[in-house]
Design a protein around this motif. Structure first.
Motif, PDB file in Angstrom:
ATOM      1  N   ASP A 351      -7.785   2.376 -14.230  1.00  0.00           N
ATOM      2  CA  ASP A 351      -8.210   2.205 -12.844  1.00  0.00           C
ATOM      3  C   ASP A 351      -8.145   0.774 -12.338  1.00  0.00           C
ATOM      4  O   ASP A 351      -7.731   0.534 -11.193  1.00  0.00           O
ATOM      5  N   ILE A 352      -8.535  -0.207 -13.141  1.00  0.00           N
ATOM      6  CA  ILE A 352      -8.695  -1.575 -12.644  1.00  0.00           C
ATOM      7  C   ILE A 352      -7.390  -2.189 -12.138  1.00  0.00           C
ATOM      8  O   ILE A 352      -7.375  -2.800 -11.055  1.00  0.00           O
ATOM      9  N   PRO A 353      -6.266  -2.069 -12.847  1.00  0.00           N
ATOM     10  CA  PRO A 353      -5.025  -2.636 -12.280  1.00  0.00           C
ATOM     11  C   PRO A 353      -4.645  -2.002 -10.951  1.00  0.00           C
ATOM     12  O   PRO A 353      -4.129  -2.681 -10.056  1.00  0.00           O
ATOM     13  N   LEU A 354      -4.911  -0.713 -10.808  1.00  0.00           N
ATOM     14  CA  LEU A 354      -4.580  -0.029  -9.554  1.00  0.00           C
ATOM     15  C   LEU A 354      -5.450  -0.541  -8.412  1.00  0.00           C
ATOM     16  O   LEU A 354      -4.944  -0.821  -7.312  1.00  0.00           O
ATOM     17  N   ALA A 355      -6.741  -0.666  -8.653  1.00  0.00           N
ATOM     18  CA  ALA A 355      -7.640  -1.167  -7.600  1.00  0.00           C
ATOM     19  C   ALA A 355      -7.274  -2.596  -7.208  1.00  0.00           C
ATOM     20  O   ALA A 355      -7.289  -2.942  -6.020  1.00  0.00           O
ATOM     21  N   SER A 356      -6.920  -3.427  -8.188  1.00  0.00           N
ATOM     22  CA  SER A 356      -6.542  -4.815  -7.901  1.00  0.00           C
ATOM     23  C   SER A 356      -5.271  -4.865  -7.069  1.00  0.00           C
ATOM     24  O   SER A 356      -5.156  -5.661  -6.122  1.00  0.00           O
ATOM     25  N   TYR A 357      -4.301  -4.041  -7.410  1.00  0.00           N
ATOM     26  CA  TYR A 357      -3.040  -4.009  -6.666  1.00  0.00           C
ATOM     27  C   TYR A 357      -3.299  -3.608  -5.214  1.00  0.00           C
ATOM     28  O   TYR A 357      -2.755  -4.207  -4.281  1.00  0.00           O
ATOM     29  N   LEU A 358      -4.117  -2.593  -5.015  1.00  0.00           N
ATOM     30  CA  LEU A 358      -4.390  -2.102  -3.664  1.00  0.00           C
ATOM     31  C   LEU A 358      -5.040  -3.185  -2.814  1.00  0.00           C
ATOM     32  O   LEU A 358      -4.680  -3.372  -1.649  1.00  0.00           O
ATOM     33  N   GLN A 359      -5.983  -3.926  -3.386  1.00  0.00           N
ATOM     34  CA  GLN A 359      -6.651  -4.985  -2.640  1.00  0.00           C
ATOM     35  C   GLN A 359      -5.690  -6.139  -2.347  1.00  0.00           C
ATOM     36  O   GLN A 359      -5.665  -6.674  -1.237  1.00  0.00           O
ATOM     37  N   HIS A 360      -4.906  -6.522  -3.350  1.00  0.00           N
ATOM     38  CA  HIS A 360      -4.046  -7.693  -3.213  1.00  0.00           C
ATOM     39  C   HIS A 360      -2.885  -7.451  -2.249  1.00  0.00           C
ATOM     40  O   HIS A 360      -2.510  -8.347  -1.474  1.00  0.00           O
ATOM     41  N   LYS A 361      -2.316  -6.263  -2.282  1.00  0.00           N
ATOM     42  CA  LYS A 361      -1.121  -5.975  -1.490  1.00  0.00           C
ATOM     43  C   LYS A 361      -1.435  -5.459  -0.089  1.00  0.00           C
ATOM     44  O   LYS A 361      -0.532  -5.373   0.748  1.00  0.00           O
ATOM     45  N   SER A 362      -2.677  -5.120   0.198  1.00  0.00           N
ATOM     46  CA  SER A 362      -3.027  -4.653   1.541  1.00  0.00           C
ATOM     47  C   SER A 362      -2.999  -5.827   2.517  1.00  0.00           C
ATOM     48  O   SER A 362      -3.524  -6.901   2.209  1.00  0.00           O
ATOM     49  N   PRO A 363      -2.406  -5.659   3.708  1.00  0.00           N
ATOM     50  CA  PRO A 363      -2.418  -6.737   4.702  1.00  0.00           C
ATOM     51  C   PRO A 363      -3.855  -7.128   5.041  1.00  0.00           C
ATOM     52  O   PRO A 363      -4.704  -6.257   5.268  1.00  0.00           O
ATOM     53  N   PRO A 364      -4.184  -8.425   5.082  1.00  0.00           N
ATOM     54  CA  PRO A 364      -5.579  -8.854   5.287  1.00  0.00           C
ATOM     55  C   PRO A 364      -6.234  -8.256   6.522  1.00  0.00           C
ATOM     56  O   PRO A 364      -7.402  -7.859   6.480  1.00  0.00           O
ATOM     57  N   ARG A 365      -5.509  -8.165   7.633  1.00  0.00           N
ATOM     58  CA  ARG A 365      -6.121  -7.682   8.868  1.00  0.00           C
ATOM     59  C   ARG A 365      -6.364  -6.176   8.846  1.00  0.00           C
ATOM     60  O   ARG A 365      -7.133  -5.663   9.653  1.00  0.00           O
ATOM     61  N   GLN A 366      -5.691  -5.467   7.976  1.00  0.00           N
ATOM     62  CA  GLN A 366      -5.891  -4.022   7.877  1.00  0.00           C
ATOM     63  C   GLN A 366      -6.445  -3.607   6.513  1.00  0.00           C
ATOM     64  O   GLN A 366      -6.438  -2.433   6.173  1.00  0.00           O
ATOM     65  N   ARG A 367      -6.940  -4.593   5.739  1.00  0.00           N
ATOM     66  CA  ARG A 367      -7.375  -4.271   4.377  1.00  0.00           C
ATOM     67  C   ARG A 367      -8.511  -3.249   4.387  1.00  0.00           C
ATOM     68  O   ARG A 367      -8.518  -2.304   3.576  1.00  0.00           O
ATOM     69  N   GLY A 368      -9.469  -3.420   5.282  1.00  0.00           N
ATOM     70  CA  GLY A 368     -10.573  -2.459   5.341  1.00  0.00           C
ATOM     71  C   GLY A 368     -10.098  -1.065   5.664  1.00  0.00           C
ATOM     72  O   GLY A 368     -10.552  -0.080   5.066  1.00  0.00           O
ATOM     73  N   SER A 369      -9.154  -0.936   6.600  1.00  0.00           N
ATOM     74  CA  SER A 369      -8.639   0.380   6.973  1.00  0.00           C
ATOM     75  C   SER A 369      -7.872   1.028   5.832  1.00  0.00           C
ATOM     76  O   SER A 369      -7.989   2.236   5.583  1.00  0.00           O
ATOM     77  N   ILE A 370      -7.076   0.225   5.119  1.00  0.00           N
ATOM     78  CA  ILE A 370      -6.302   0.783   4.010  1.00  0.00           C
ATOM     79  C   ILE A 370      -7.218   1.201   2.870  1.00  0.00           C
ATOM     80  O   ILE A 370      -7.037   2.275   2.263  1.00  0.00           O
ATOM     81  N   LEU A 371      -8.226   0.388   2.568  1.00  0.00           N
ATOM     82  CA  LEU A 371      -9.170   0.778   1.517  1.00  0.00           C
ATOM     83  C   LEU A 371      -9.954   2.017   1.917  1.00  0.00           C
ATOM     84  O   LEU A 371     -10.247   2.881   1.069  1.00  0.00           O
TER      85      LEU A 371
END
Length: 622
Positions: A351-371
């Motif tokens: 799980d941890i590498p996947l969660a890190s990838y999702l946070q790191h690669k999400s555009p900052p302005r839409q990170r909350g929406s993507i998460l």
């Protein structure tokens, strides 16, 4: 995004991170403790209320009570995904976190009142409110990590968050079971104990949330989603448009879906298969959770400053095998606890590498929406599992051991998909393990390596291990150029293809060399890194040899830079030609210290001597 939707998020980028630190910063530690206390309180209340619900519903509806408890927790993540994403993007994530902790205090007070009333519907209603608070908290909690810690500490931070969350779940599950035992089947005996525990933990969590420093608003233009379901679909579409984010979100949903199945199944496994009392369920859940926590911490330690997706397929294999082996743990309580612990370790590594990838690669302005969109998929899977579990038990009549086997079987396709999509990352991780045993690698000037786009690495060539050291040390994928005879050894051809090695055979004539150069040039134009050793051979005296002109010809007209690289300290290693021989000599130190130094990119080298002089300069002062 289509025009005409005033609640659609803006798509332009803007930096929103004012400062960041390591995992020992005050703000990160405040977040770590805050989420630990929140997760622990959630599980204290859950495993206090659900057994009360089972008692009120009666033995014939025990599975339904368990499934309903899970549904009350996960349904808010589906219903309020767009609102949670809006809060995380529109307001400071710190403000949202503190607000959620205030709400937790109020909800726990309502929970104590619900236990006193003894109404199962009110109890599960408060459980739903608790799930709603967690749904609002989650995107801001996870989205704040890239703002609080440096990118090279992100997987470590996620590992610590995972470890503390699982430790909280473990502690909460055990404490919830103890509270149930102390306060009776209805929870009304000595109710003050439950009140003190629930309200006390919530109050301390509110105080620790104030340690988090103020965070910038990611998207101040974001407006409230007037049509939540449509907004959720747009957030999902935005995430779905990125293939990497899509597959990672699906993998995370699979993990938590299967994890929910295990949590539900452990209750029946303990009471029906092992024949232990209800209060013995908590330690088994604790073993599973402790394993996930240890695996999460291990994932952060293994990463060493990078997001290590290569461990995902390996962890999936471990999950599948361990799930099937639980079928045979039908008598020994300790063996079952050990198996659940091992299963949890693989789960944390997954799980941890996947969660890190999702946070790191999400555009900052839409990170909350993507998460939040990822949470929508994840908790939809968990909600489905709550219904599937009831069907497996009540309709199909499967035993708890058989359900464990089924969970192992459905993991097999995930293993196959992960191996296919992450073959390079997995091979690189497996190769990095022996490299770390033999060498102690220090990277210098890594900021000179372009984060994206094509570039040609031009290192000196000291030993047989040079290409492998660069391959496992570079944070980006690298296509190594190597003599064909080296990679056509039986057993190495598949590995070379998987790692994207570009074979070159000069003795086969100019056409063969041209094909290899064309393949390398295509990789550069595609935006990849390519590594060519300009000396053409390993040095026989430890000195830098003349460079061949191919390094300049390769980038002519390609509009990609050449990055000079210097490998320092390798002369004298067992794979260098020191003492006039390769291999047959004892290592002088173990692990052998090596420095890989990256120089400033050269945009358009005029001739090969410019590149060579840059590599020479990287060795000065050492």
């Amino acid at each position: 995004m289509p025009d005409g939707h005033d609640d659609a998020p803006t798509t332009h980028e803007a930096p929103v991170i004012a400062e960041s630190s390591g995992v020992l910063g005050r703000s990160f530690l405040g977040l770590l403790v805050t989420q630990f206390l929140g997760a622990m309180n959630d599980n204290i209340f859950r495993w206090l209320v659900v057994p009360i619900g089972k008692h009120i519903a009666g033995p014939e509806h025990a599975a339904t009570a368990l499934s309903a408890g899970l549904a009350c927790l996960v349904l808010p993540f589906i219903l309020f995904a767009s609102q949670a994403g809006y809060l995380a993007d529109r307001y400071s994530k710190r403000r949202v976190i503190v607000g959620c902790k205030v709400a937790e205090v109020v909800i726990m007070a309502l929970g104590v009142l619900a236990i006193w009333l003894g109404n199962v519907y009110v109890l599960y209603g408060v459980l739903f409110l608790m799930g709603t608070q967690s749904a609002m908290f989650s995107p801001s909690k996870l989205g704040s990590l890239p703002e609080l810690v440096r990118s090279d500490r992100l997987q470590t931070a996620n590992g610590l968050i995972g470890l503390s969350t699982i430790a909280a779940i473990m502690a909460g599950s055990v404490l919830g079971g103890f509270l149930y035992a102390w306060t009776g089947d209805t929870g009304q005996d000595h109710l003050w104990i439950s009140a003190a525990a629930l309200l006390g933990v919530a109050g301390v969590g509110l105080l620790t949330s104030l340690m988090i420093r103020p965070l910038a608003v990611a998207n101040p233009e974001r407006v409230f989603p007037k049509h939540p379901f449509q907004q959720t679909m747009r957030d999902l579409g935005m995430m779905w448009s990125d293939a990497g984010l899509k597959w990672v979100a699906l993998a995370i949903a699979f993990f938590w879906g299967v994890g929910s199945l295990f949590q539900l199944n452990v209750d029946a496994f303990a009471t029906l298969e092992l024949g232990v009392p209800q209060e013995s369920v908590g330690p088994l859940l604790a073993a599973l959770c402790l394993g996930i926590g240890i695996g999460s911490a291990a994932a952060g330690a293994i990463s060493r400053g990078r997001i290590e997706l290569g461990m995902v397929p390996l962890a999936a294999i471990g999950m599948a095998v361990t799930s099937a082996l639980l079928y045979y743990c039908n008598e020994s309580y300790r063996t079952a606890a050990a198996a659940l612990f091992v299963l949890g370790v693989f789960g944390g590594l997954f799980d941890i590498p996947l969660a890190s990838y999702l946070q790191h690669k999400s555009p900052p302005r839409q990170r909350g929406s993507i998460l939040a969109a990822s949470n929508f998929i994840t908790f939809a899977a968990m909600l489905s599992v709550s219904g599937i579990y009831a069907v497996l038990c009540n309709v199909l009549g499967l035993t708890a051991r058989e359900i464990f086997v089924l969970a192992g079987l459905i993991t097999v396709p995930v293993v196959m998909i992960a191996l296919r999509k992450l073959a390079y990352e997995t091979c690189r991780l497996l190769l990095s393990l022996p490299v770390r045993l033999v060498y102690r690698v220090h990277l210098d000037g890594l900021e000179n390596l372009p984060e994206e786009g094509g570039a040609l690495l031009a290192p000196n060539h000291v030993s047989w291990a040079d290409g492998l050291l660069l391959l496992v040390s570079c944070p980006r994928r690298v296509h190594m150029m190597a003599y064909a005879d080296y990679v056509r050894v039986p057993g190495l051809m598949w590995l070379a293809r998987t790692l994207g090695v570009i074979p070159i055979r000069p003795e086969s004539g100019p056409k063969s060399v041209s094909r290899s150069l064309a393949e390398a040039r295509h990789a550069l134009m595609r935006g990849d890194l390519v590594c060519m050793f300009p000396e053409g051979a390993i040095t026989r005296d430890g000195e830098l040899q003349p460079f061949r002109p191919g390094v300049v010809r390769l980038v002519e007209g390609a509009n990609v830079p050449v990055v000079p690289v210097r490998l320092l300290g390798l002369w004298g290693s067992i794979f260098s030609y020191d003492e006039g021989k390769f291999f047959w000599k004892w290592p002088r130190r173990w692990p052998f210290p090596v420095t890989i130094r990256f120089g400033a990119p050269i945009a358009s080298p005029c001739n090969v001597d410019d590149v060579r002089q840059a590599v020479v300069g990287l060795g000065q002062g050492t």
